[in-house]
Write an enzyme that holds these catalytic residues in place. Structure first.
Site, PDB file in Angstrom:
ATOM      1  CB  CYS A 213       2.358  -3.316   2.776  1.00 48.84           C
ATOM      2  SG  CYS A 213       1.009  -2.176   3.171  1.00 48.84           S
TER       3      CYS A 213
ATOM      4  CB  CYS B 197      -2.065  -0.110   1.064  1.00 46.95           C
ATOM      5  SG  CYS B 197      -1.098   0.609   2.399  1.00 46.95           S
ATOM      6  CB  SER B 198       1.379  -1.342  -2.088  1.00 49.25           C
ATOM      7  OG  SER B 198       0.854  -0.047  -2.317  1.00 49.25           O
ATOM      8  CB  CYS B 199       3.706   0.487   3.280  1.00 49.54           C
ATOM      9  SG  CYS B 199       2.158   1.305   3.729  1.00 49.54           S
TER      10      CYS B 199
END
Lengths: 220, 214, 220, 214
Positions: free
Chosen positions: D115, D118-120
């Site tokens: 991702c 962000c940090s999905c």
């Protein structure tokens, strides 16, 4: 290089400190670092290599440490790379080498001569004719090389117009790799609305100096 | 021999990041003392360089160029045509000005200079760049939001004034020629030069006045 | 938003710590921050607003502080913005408000029900037909909006092919502004060589989920 | 009422930057204690959430999905067609998996999930994402230099294997279905699940073996 140094148009950096005290140096070490950079360098460094070494600083350090601190880190790293210093020497703060002959001291008059001598020219005569004339419509290239380049990210893949031709200049991308190759250099003008969606029809313009190999002719 | 190898330098940077003292002053001191020990620089020479840029080489040079251009139409014409020769007449040619260009403010044009990629600046006529010029905030915003930047500097531009932003990406450097303030007829070159602010030559100040400080 | 969070393809961040100890949380406060984010929110936040609030953190803090620290800063800022907390309260660490009714405690069984209930769906029925079909060639838009967007900078102005259609999903850009508008969503596939100059003919590909308004049809 | 105003939030962030304690643990403690005082959360509930993600909700869920797909062709076919229903059969549907897709590694294809914005991450089947997945280094390099990233993780890919990178920009989440290791005929679902590493389901591990740890 697609690094954090390529700041044009980036958001999130907040307001500008417009009330800064107007002095050349805000601390002694700033002045000394500036001065060291004027008189100490390795003979085969190029300005573009030096800039690239600065861009390669850790992104958080680049954005957060004081400006002339990044010069110190650049100078130290570049000297280590070219062999004048070692990592051990700088970390231990002790010279391992036998002192060489000292540089002669320069006085103020010498310095003014040195400052004038720093008017380095980067224009070169080349055989190739310029590919563009003033008024020509161009597109900047889309893909950014991994190495040092002077085509900012915000101006890639964008339509512009040749505003001026400056002759051929030493090409920064090659010079950062130690090769002196000259290429035609132009001022290219961009409409704000072609660079920034929110600019709309605002009639502001941005002028950027770009080498020929950053450009393609506009398709009609 | 310089490697010209970014990967090698990245590794050096990572080592330095872990091992250099955190304080900038200590870093510079370590660098200077090693270079002196190795005979690569001389401390008195460094003193002389600091003094030159603290005293002589600064924005008052640029201010004199501007004042002269206001007073002397011949000089102004040479300055606009070939700024390098023109500043050489005054002995101001030097670091980063061998490809100087002068851009002129008018009633309908305002010029603003930036270097988004690093911090290029015409040192031999303006001296050391202000800190704000080198910040991420200025470098990121000057090309995208020049009117917002100018507003923070107290410059309120009419909508019909065109803003021209000059991003110093190659070895050309830009000096803004501000408009001559009103009610300065008969001022001497020296008196006029005192009215020229450093920021007006970068473009973050627009309206000079007989009361402004040079 | 063209911020430092938009990291795809950026250079200079160094090697990856591949030897990290494999535990869910590396400190107690990480687990508690994660948990707070699961059960405490303001009713009108959207996931996209929350992401935008995180993107708006100071760039150096964003890049340098621990991951769950950025969640703390995001939650605190978003709560202050929506009025549940004040800056004074968080700085003084003292609640100025009269305690409201406590939330009832939830036990482990409640939590498992809550986790299942977090399977939020973002697909919506809309009347508009999809503009593209699988196999269609598209170009991504060039200009990035100032507000929250999910078209990464590295994939702007690039040619791609529709790989899959996912129906209409809540559009992130609008949702970050508090508006629920659904738009057709596609997986778009890009050849590595169209994204990165150094990839050349390497046959690697990058798949990105993109909403319809990020796309234009390819010109033939 | 939420303002949805980025400028307002930027100002709040700047205040917080100057005034919050530097230590992360103190920040979270301040947040928790204020929320508890205001009755917006309950500490026992927080404990229960921490416990759930420390014990039950983690990569062993994903490993079981993978093992089942290896053993049960019907389940695999449902998983590839409609991963959401398939994991719901196991009670694993939940946070960030309502639009799950499974991408399968083959002899000629390797999948890698990232991702960049962000940090999905598919929390309800893989638990908390590893730190490296959330670093700038991984997020920046996975899309541009996937082979270099894989090499750092010890994965050496033949040139003729195609790398497919999945950048989680919308609400879809991706789970990599690794190849079944050789010499595992007759292994039970539970025994197979033990061989499935977390990294193999993100794509930073490729060749599982009867000796690898789940």
């Amino acid at each position: 290089m697609d690094g954090v140094h390529d700041l044009g148009g980036k958001q999130g950096f907040g307001p500008i400190d417009v009330d800064e005290v107007e002095v050349p140096f805000h601390a002694d070490w700033e002045g000394r670092m500036w001065a060291i950079a004027q008189c100490a360098r390795s003979p085969d460094w190029t300005i573009d290599w030096w800039r690239h070494v600065r861009e390669l600083i850790d992104p958080v350090d680049y954005l957060s440490r004081p400006y002339f601190d990044s010069w110190a880190q650049t100078h130290i790293a570049a000297f280590i790379d070219s062999g004048e210093l070692t990592l051990d020497e700088i970390v231990s703060n002790q010279s391992a080498a036998i002192p060489a002959n000292q540089q002669p001291s320069q006085d103020n008059e010498d310095i003014f001569a040195a400052i004038e001598a720093q008017a380095y020219r980067f224009d070169r005569e080349i055989e190739a004719q310029p590919a563009y004339r003033v008024g020509d419509r161009v597109f900047t290239r889309q893909l950014l090389p991994r190495h040092h380049t002077r085509l900012p990210a915000y101006a890639r893949g964008k339509p512009g117009v040749i505003h001026a031709h400056h002759g051929a200049h030493v090409f920064a991308d090659a010079s950062a790799q130690g090769n002196e190759i000259a290429q035609h250099l132009y001022s290219v003008v961009f409409e704000a609305g072609d660079l920034w969606i929110e600019a709309g029809n605002r009639k502001d313009r941005v002028f950027i100096d770009l080498w020929e190999s950053y450009l393609d002719p506009a398709q009609d | 021999m310089t490697s010209f190898d970014p990967d090698a330098v990245s590794k050096i940077h990572r080592h330095l990041h872990s091992h250099l003292p955190s304080e900038s002053a200590l870093r510079v001191k370590a660098l200077e003392s090693l270079l002196v020990e190795k005979g690569l620089v001389d401390s008195a020479t460094i003193d002389a360089w600091v003094e030159a840029y603290s005293e002589e080489v600064g924005p008052k040079r640029g201010a004199l160029v501007v004042a002269k251009a206001w007073i002397d139409p011949g000089f102004k014409s040479r300055l606009m045509q070939d700024a390098v020769s023109a500043i050489d007449e005054l002995g101001y040619l030097g670091k980063a000005t061998a490809h100087l260009k002068v851009v002129e403010n008018t009633a309908t044009i305002h010029n603003l200079v930036v270097c988004t990629l690093c911090s290029c600046y015409p040192f031999s006529i303006l001296g050391i760049a202000p800190n704000w010029y080198k910040t991420a905030a200025y470098r990121s915003r000057a090309v995208r939001d020049p009117r917002g930047v100018l507003e923070e500097f107290g410059v309120d531009l009419d909508d019909d004034i065109e803003v021209r932003v000059w991003d110093s990406t190659a070895e050309l450097r830009y000096l803004v020629l501000p408009q001559r303030p009103e009610a300065t007829q008969g001022f001497s070159e020296a008196a006029l030069a005192k009215l020229v602010t450093r920021n007006s030559m970068i473009g973050t100040h627009r309206t000079l006045s007989p009361g402004s400080e040079g």
